[in-house]
Design an enzyme around this catalytic site. Structure first.
Site, mmCIF file in Angstrom:
data_model
loop_
_atom_site.group_PDB
_atom_site.id
_atom_site.type_symbol
_atom_site.label_atom_id
_atom_site.label_comp_id
_atom_site.label_asym_id
_atom_site.label_seq_id
_atom_site.Cartn_x
_atom_site.Cartn_y
_atom_site.Cartn_z
ATOM 1 N N ALA A 84 85.173 110.978 -40.652
ATOM 2 C CA ALA A 84 84.032 111.355 -39.797
ATOM 3 C C ALA A 84 82.757 110.634 -40.232
ATOM 4 C CB ALA A 84 83.811 112.860 -39.855
ATOM 5 N N GLY A 85 82.052 110.086 -39.271
ATOM 6 C CA GLY A 85 80.811 109.394 -39.599
ATOM 7 C C GLY A 85 79.987 109.115 -38.363
ATOM 8 N N ASP A 89 71.095 103.787 -36.342
ATOM 9 C CA ASP A 89 70.557 102.491 -36.750
ATOM 10 C C ASP A 89 69.085 102.358 -36.391
ATOM 11 O OD1 ASP A 89 73.159 102.007 -37.464
ATOM 12 O OD2 ASP A 89 73.494 100.355 -36.070
ATOM 13 N N TYR A 148 73.116 104.196 -43.353
ATOM 14 C CA TYR A 148 74.577 104.053 -43.232
ATOM 15 C C TYR A 148 75.146 103.243 -44.410
ATOM 16 C CZ TYR A 148 78.984 103.031 -40.691
ATOM 17 O OH TYR A 148 80.300 102.913 -40.284
ATOM 18 N N ILE A 181 85.024 97.138 -35.634
ATOM 19 C CA ILE A 181 86.238 97.561 -34.924
ATOM 20 C C ILE A 181 85.817 97.996 -33.523
ATOM 21 C CG2 ILE A 181 88.195 99.180 -34.984
ATOM 22 C CD1 ILE A 181 88.031 97.255 -37.478
HETATM 23 N N1 CAA Z 1 70.010 89.684 -39.767
HETATM 24 C C1 CAA Z 1 68.736 89.408 -40.093
HETATM 25 N N2 CAA Z 1 67.686 89.830 -39.377
HETATM 26 C C2 CAA Z 1 67.952 90.565 -38.296
HETATM 27 C C3 CAA Z 1 69.261 90.896 -37.903
HETATM 28 C C4 CAA Z 1 70.300 90.424 -38.692
HETATM 29 N N3 CAA Z 1 71.582 90.695 -38.401
HETATM 30 N N4 CAA Z 1 69.187 91.644 -36.786
HETATM 31 C C5 CAA Z 1 67.899 91.798 -36.489
HETATM 32 N N5 CAA Z 1 67.151 91.129 -37.391
HETATM 33 C C6 CAA Z 1 65.701 91.023 -37.442
HETATM 34 C C7 CAA Z 1 65.136 90.535 -36.127
HETATM 35 O O1 CAA Z 1 65.145 89.135 -36.075
HETATM 36 C C8 CAA Z 1 63.739 91.105 -36.184
HETATM 37 O O2 CAA Z 1 62.923 90.353 -37.076
HETATM 38 P P1 CAA Z 1 61.413 89.994 -36.687
HETATM 39 O O3 CAA Z 1 60.735 91.332 -36.476
HETATM 40 O O4 CAA Z 1 60.914 89.244 -37.875
HETATM 41 O O5 CAA Z 1 61.510 89.191 -35.450
HETATM 42 C C9 CAA Z 1 63.937 92.437 -36.874
HETATM 43 O O6 CAA Z 1 65.175 92.335 -37.596
HETATM 44 C C10 CAA Z 1 64.018 93.598 -35.916
HETATM 45 O O7 CAA Z 1 65.024 93.280 -34.945
HETATM 46 P P2 CAA Z 1 64.999 93.923 -33.511
HETATM 47 O O8 CAA Z 1 63.913 93.386 -32.672
HETATM 48 O O9 CAA Z 1 66.392 93.825 -32.979
HETATM 49 O O10 CAA Z 1 64.578 95.431 -33.827
HETATM 50 P P3 CAA Z 1 64.953 96.714 -33.092
HETATM 51 O O11 CAA Z 1 64.150 97.790 -33.732
HETATM 52 O O12 CAA Z 1 64.926 96.571 -31.622
HETATM 53 O O13 CAA Z 1 66.526 96.919 -33.464
HETATM 54 C C11 CAA Z 1 68.401 97.300 -34.856
HETATM 55 C C12 CAA Z 1 66.924 96.913 -34.792
HETATM 56 C C13 CAA Z 1 68.563 98.734 -34.337
HETATM 57 C C14 CAA Z 1 68.815 97.249 -36.304
HETATM 58 C C15 CAA Z 1 69.225 96.327 -33.990
HETATM 59 O O14 CAA Z 1 68.974 95.035 -34.458
HETATM 60 C C16 CAA Z 1 70.702 96.606 -34.091
HETATM 61 O O15 CAA Z 1 71.240 97.493 -33.433
HETATM 62 N N6 CAA Z 1 71.418 95.843 -34.929
HETATM 63 C C17 CAA Z 1 72.856 96.037 -35.145
HETATM 64 C C18 CAA Z 1 73.062 96.882 -36.372
HETATM 65 C C19 CAA Z 1 74.535 96.996 -36.653
HETATM 66 O O16 CAA Z 1 75.239 96.025 -36.909
HETATM 67 N N7 CAA Z 1 75.062 98.230 -36.636
HETATM 68 C C20 CAA Z 1 76.464 98.461 -36.854
HETATM 69 C C21 CAA Z 1 76.917 99.598 -35.993
HETATM 70 S S1 CAA Z 1 78.684 99.769 -35.990
HETATM 71 C C22 CAA Z 1 79.015 100.335 -37.506
HETATM 72 O O17 CAA Z 1 78.180 100.677 -38.294
HETATM 73 C C23 CAA Z 1 80.462 100.438 -37.876
HETATM 74 C C24 CAA Z 1 80.747 99.686 -39.105
HETATM 75 O O18 CAA Z 1 81.035 100.303 -40.117
HETATM 76 C C25 CAA Z 1 80.743 98.214 -39.082
#
Ligand code: CAA
Length: 240
Positions: A84-85, A89, A148, A181
């Site tokens: 569960a998790g 973000d 997370y 996944i």
């Molecule tokens: N690497 C480096 N920098 C990143 C980045 C990355 N992967 N993604 C975003 N950034 C940077 C952006 O370039 C931006 O930088 P600046 O402000 O300097 O331009 C800054 O981070 C903010 O980015 P956003 O404009 O996208 O900000 P936001 O507030 O709209 O969203 C966020 C931020 C919610 C983190 C969004 O980027 C996001 O959803 N990212 C995906 C996160 C992710 O991978 N989650 C995994 C979910 S699934 C899971 O967790 C299962 C598992 O176990 C794998």
């Protein structure tokens, strides 16, 4: 011997994949869920796996829930899959205390709660299998996931410490660290970001829940009795 397995968060996503796989090879399986009664009922109807509702982040709720599983299934839980998790973000500078606490308590405190419910009986019986579902993002960190990543990394320390304490009692404690996944959780990632993540995975795709379930199945099998305190990555080569 027919072993009993409990999968938390088991009515959808990775948990459901694990539950279905375990049942298909003959384990007696129960799953917990918290919300989503409709999904849970559908899952139960389709799989004939009994579902139980409780909050894994709450100790008292776990006590009641596990007691109910014991009553319905009749017997101890031999295998616990802590799956569960949730995600909440958000960039750290915008993260609320609530988003921090919900993720830590659901993803990490739950592991403490649930292991407390099953380890005493496992020690008595000198048999047990615990698999904790971590994440690639607990191994390497991820933008937007300080909560997370901290919880999923915490799971790894917990796994190793409990593995040391339990090895002489016939109990193995391991972690699986899935990469990205295909589930509701990853579907919620904005599509442009999801595509850039996919492009960074050497296999060129997200994994499937069955691919994670196969790793869990291996870890709980008799052939893995000498394997404890390990972290098995299932991530298409994204991090190694
Ligand atoms: N690497 C480096 N920098 C990143 C980045 C990355 N992967 N993604 C975003 N950034 C940077 C952006 O370039 C931006 O930088 P600046 O402000 O300097 O331009 C800054 O981070 C903010 O980015 P956003 O404009 O996208 O900000 P936001 O507030 O709209 O969203 C966020 C931020 C919610 C983190 C969004 O980027 C996001 O959803 N990212 C995906 C996160 C992710 O991978 N989650 C995994 C979910 S699934 C899971 O967790 C299962 C598992 O176990 C794998």
């Amino acid at each position: 011997m027919c072993r009993t397995a409990l999968v938390t968060g088991g009515t959808r996503g990775i948990g459901a994949g694990i539950a279905r796989t375990l049942k298909s090879v003959g384990y007696r399986v129960a799953v917990s869920y918290q919300n989503g009664v409709e999904t849970a009922e559908k899952f139960q109807k389709a799989t004939e796996i009994p579902v139980f509702s409780w909050d894994v982040s709450d100790y008292g709720s776990c006590e009641k829930g596990v007691e109910e599983v014991h009553t319905v299934l009749g017997g101890d839980i031999d295998i616990l899959i802590n799956n569960a998790g949730v995600t909440k973000d958000c960039m750290f500078h915008k993260m609320t205390a609530e988003a921090w606490h919900v993720v830590i308590s659901t993803n990490l405190n739950s592991i403490f709660n649930m292991c407390k419910m099953v380890v005493p009986a496992m020690r008595r019986k000198k048999y047990g299998r615990i698999v904790n579902i971590s994440s690639v993002n607990g191994l390497r960190g991820q933008v937007g996931q300080t909560n997370y990543s901290a919880a999923k990394a915490g799971i790894l320390g917990f796994t190793k410490a409990l593995a040391l304490e339990s090895a002489s009692k016939g109990i193995t404690v391991n972690a699986v660290a899935p990469g990205y996944i295909s589930t509701d959780m990853t579907d919620a990632i904005p599509s442009d970001i999801r595509e850039s993540i996919r492009a960074g995975i050497p296999s060129g795709r997200f994994g499937t829940v069955d691919e994670v379930a196969a790793a869990v199945l291996y870890l709980i099998g008799d052939g893995a009795a000498f394997l404890t305190g390990t972290v098995l990555s299932v991530n298409g080569g994204q991090y190694m």
